[in-house]
Design an enzyme around this catalytic site. Structure first.
Site, PDB file in Angstrom:
ATOM      1  N   TYR A  44       0.839  -1.202   0.000  1.00 21.94           N
ATOM      2  CA  TYR A  44       0.000   0.000   0.000  1.00 21.94           C
ATOM      3  C   TYR A  44       0.869   1.246   0.000  1.00 21.94           C
ATOM      4  O   TYR A  44       2.040   1.215   0.389  1.00 21.94           O
ATOM      5  CB  TYR A  44      -0.949   0.006   1.199  1.00 21.94           C
ATOM      6  CG  TYR A  44      -0.294   0.210   2.545  1.00 21.94           C
ATOM      7  CD1 TYR A  44      -0.125   1.489   3.080  1.00 21.94           C
ATOM      8  CD2 TYR A  44       0.150  -0.873   3.302  1.00 21.94           C
ATOM      9  CE1 TYR A  44       0.476   1.679   4.317  1.00 21.94           C
ATOM     10  CE2 TYR A  44       0.746  -0.704   4.535  1.00 21.94           C
ATOM     11  CZ  TYR A  44       0.911   0.578   5.041  1.00 21.94           C
ATOM     12  OH  TYR A  44       1.507   0.767   6.266  1.00 21.94           O
ATOM     13  N   CYS A  45       0.282   2.353  -0.459  1.00 26.27           N
ATOM     14  CA  CYS A  45       0.939   3.658  -0.433  1.00 26.27           C
ATOM     15  C   CYS A  45      -0.154   4.719  -0.330  1.00 26.27           C
ATOM     16  O   CYS A  45      -1.320   4.394  -0.077  1.00 26.27           O
ATOM     17  CB  CYS A  45       1.822   3.866  -1.655  1.00 26.27           C
ATOM     18  SG  CYS A  45       0.941   3.796  -3.222  1.00 26.27           S
ATOM     19  N   THR A  46       0.178   5.978  -0.530  1.00 29.86           N
ATOM     20  CA  THR A  46      -0.781   7.056  -0.276  1.00 29.86           C
ATOM     21  C   THR A  46      -1.988   6.998  -1.199  1.00 29.86           C
ATOM     22  O   THR A  46      -3.129   6.921  -0.755  1.00 29.86           O
ATOM     23  CB  THR A  46      -0.099   8.431  -0.422  1.00 29.86           C
ATOM     24  OG1 THR A  46       1.048   8.473   0.417  1.00 29.86           O
ATOM     25  CG2 THR A  46      -1.061   9.553  -0.021  1.00 29.86           C
ATOM     26  N   GLY A  57      -1.844   5.089  -4.380  1.00 34.36           N
ATOM     27  CA  GLY A  57      -1.791   3.927  -5.252  1.00 34.36           C
ATOM     28  C   GLY A  57      -0.689   3.941  -6.292  1.00 34.36           C
ATOM     29  O   GLY A  57      -0.296   2.887  -6.793  1.00 34.36           O
ATOM     30  N   ILE A  85      -4.157   4.563   0.578  1.00 33.67           N
ATOM     31  CA  ILE A  85      -4.651   4.933   1.907  1.00 33.67           C
ATOM     32  C   ILE A  85      -5.775   5.952   1.803  1.00 33.67           C
ATOM     33  O   ILE A  85      -6.744   5.902   2.578  1.00 33.67           O
ATOM     34  CB  ILE A  85      -3.509   5.514   2.765  1.00 33.67           C
ATOM     35  CG1 ILE A  85      -2.361   4.524   2.869  1.00 33.67           C
ATOM     36  CG2 ILE A  85      -4.002   5.896   4.161  1.00 33.67           C
ATOM     37  CD1 ILE A  85      -1.047   5.144   3.323  1.00 33.67           C
TER      38      ILE A  85
END
Length: 266
Positions: free
Chosen positions: A194-196, A198, A223
C-alpha cells in the site's frame, strides 16, 4: 464530496460543493507525447482558471494534485480527458476550506513517480487490486506480509498495523530494499502493498513480480481511498496519512489532520 470516481462520473457526483474548494488527485500510466507543448497549454489553462498544485508529465503518463474552485477543477480535468489514454482516468476528490498550494507547477520528468529502476512497466503487469472493503480481511491473515511502500517520515505519521517499513528516504531506494527482501524470502509469500494514493504501488508491485513473487496484491486507491471508504470503528489504520501539500495530513473522510508543516525546513 470525497472519494474516487471515474472521469465520466465527475459532474454527477460533485454537484453539492457548497462553495468549498475542490482538491483533485490523479494519475494514469499511458504514453504521452509532445510533452513541452502539452505542458505549455496545460499551464495556460490552469493559470486562466485559478488552479494551483503540482502536475508531473512524462512519456509514461501523468501524476498530479490540484486545487481550486469546483467548476475550474472540473474544467481542467475535462480538458485532460481529451488527451489520448486519459479518458478513463480515475480521480480522488476532497473538500478544503482554503487553497492548499501556493502556485501551479507543471514539471516534465523521466518518470511520474521516480523509482529509477528500468524497465518497470505498470501497464504490463501489477499486483492484483484489493478494494478497501476487502483490505482488512487480507492483511489480518497472519500468512500475509504487508509492505508500506512509502518513505519512513510518512510512515511515522500513520500506518497499517503490523506492516513492514522498507525504511527508505526516497522511493528510488525501494528497489535496493526489495532486492534484499527477495534474497531472503520465499517467492510464494503472499504480499500486500500500500501507499498514499496507489501510484507507487503500481511500480513497486510490478517490480516485486519481476523479482519472482507470484502472490502480490495492492490496495486500490491507496490509503486515501481506504480512509474515505472505511469507518474508523472498522479500521486497521493507526494514525493519520501524510500528504504532500499544505494540509500535511488527512484522516477519516479525508478531513484535514492534526499535523502541521514546519515552514523552516518544510
Amino acid at each position: 464530496m470525497s472519494g474516487s470516481y471515474p472521469m465520466d462520473n465527475l459532474a454527477s457526483n460533485h454537484k453539492n460543493h457548497n462553495g468549498r474548494l475542490l482538491v483533485a488527485t490523479f494519475y494514469n500510466f499511458t504514453h504521452i507525447n509532445r510533452l513541452e507543448q502539452r505542458r505549455t497549454s496545460l499551464r495556460h489553462i490552469c493559470l486562466d482558471n485559478g488552479i494551483k498544485g503540482t502536475i508531473i508529465l512524462a512519456q509514461e503518463g501523468i501524476n498530479g494534485t490540484v486545487c481550486g474552485e469546483y467548476d475550474a477543477v472540473v474544467f481542467v480535468l475535462r480538458y485532460l480527458t481529451h488527451w489520448q489514454g486519459l479518458a478513463a482516468m480515475e480521480v480522488k476528490f476532497a473538500k478544503t476550506e482554503t487553497q492548499i498550494f501556493n502556485r501551479i507547477k507543471i514539471k516534465i520528468k523521466a518518470e511520474i513517480v521516480t523509482m529509477g529502476q528500468n524497465p518497470v512497466d505498470p501497464g504490463d503487469h501489477t499486483g492484483a487490486y484489493i478494494e478497501p472493503k476487502n483490505w482488512n480481511s487480507l492483511i489480518e491473515n497472519e500468512k500475509v506480509t504487508v509492505i508500506d511502500v512509502r518513505n519512513e517520515f510518512e510512515i511515522r505519521v500513520g500506518r497499517f498495523k503490523n506492516s513492514v517499513s522498507p525504511q527508505t528516504e526516497n522511493f528510488h531506494d525501494f528497489p535496493d530494499w526489495a532486492d534484499q527482501f527477495a534474497a531472503k524470502t520465499d517467492p510464494n509469500t503472499k504480499i500486500a502493498m500500500y501507499c498514499t494514493g496507489g501510484i507507487r504501488c503500481e511500480k513497486a508491485s510490478s517490480y516485486m513480480q519481476q523479482l519472482g513473487f507470484n502472490q502480490v496484491y495492492q490496495l486500490k486507491g491507496g490509503i486515501l481511498q481506504y480512509l474515505y471508504a472505511i469507518e474508523e470503528v472498522d479500521s486497521s489504520w493507526a494514525g493519520e496519512c501524510f500528504v504532500f501539500d499544505d494540509r500535511v495530513s488527512v484522516t477519516y473522510g479525508l478531513a484535514v489532520g492534526t499535523h502541521k508543516l514546519c515552514y523552516g525546513c518544510r
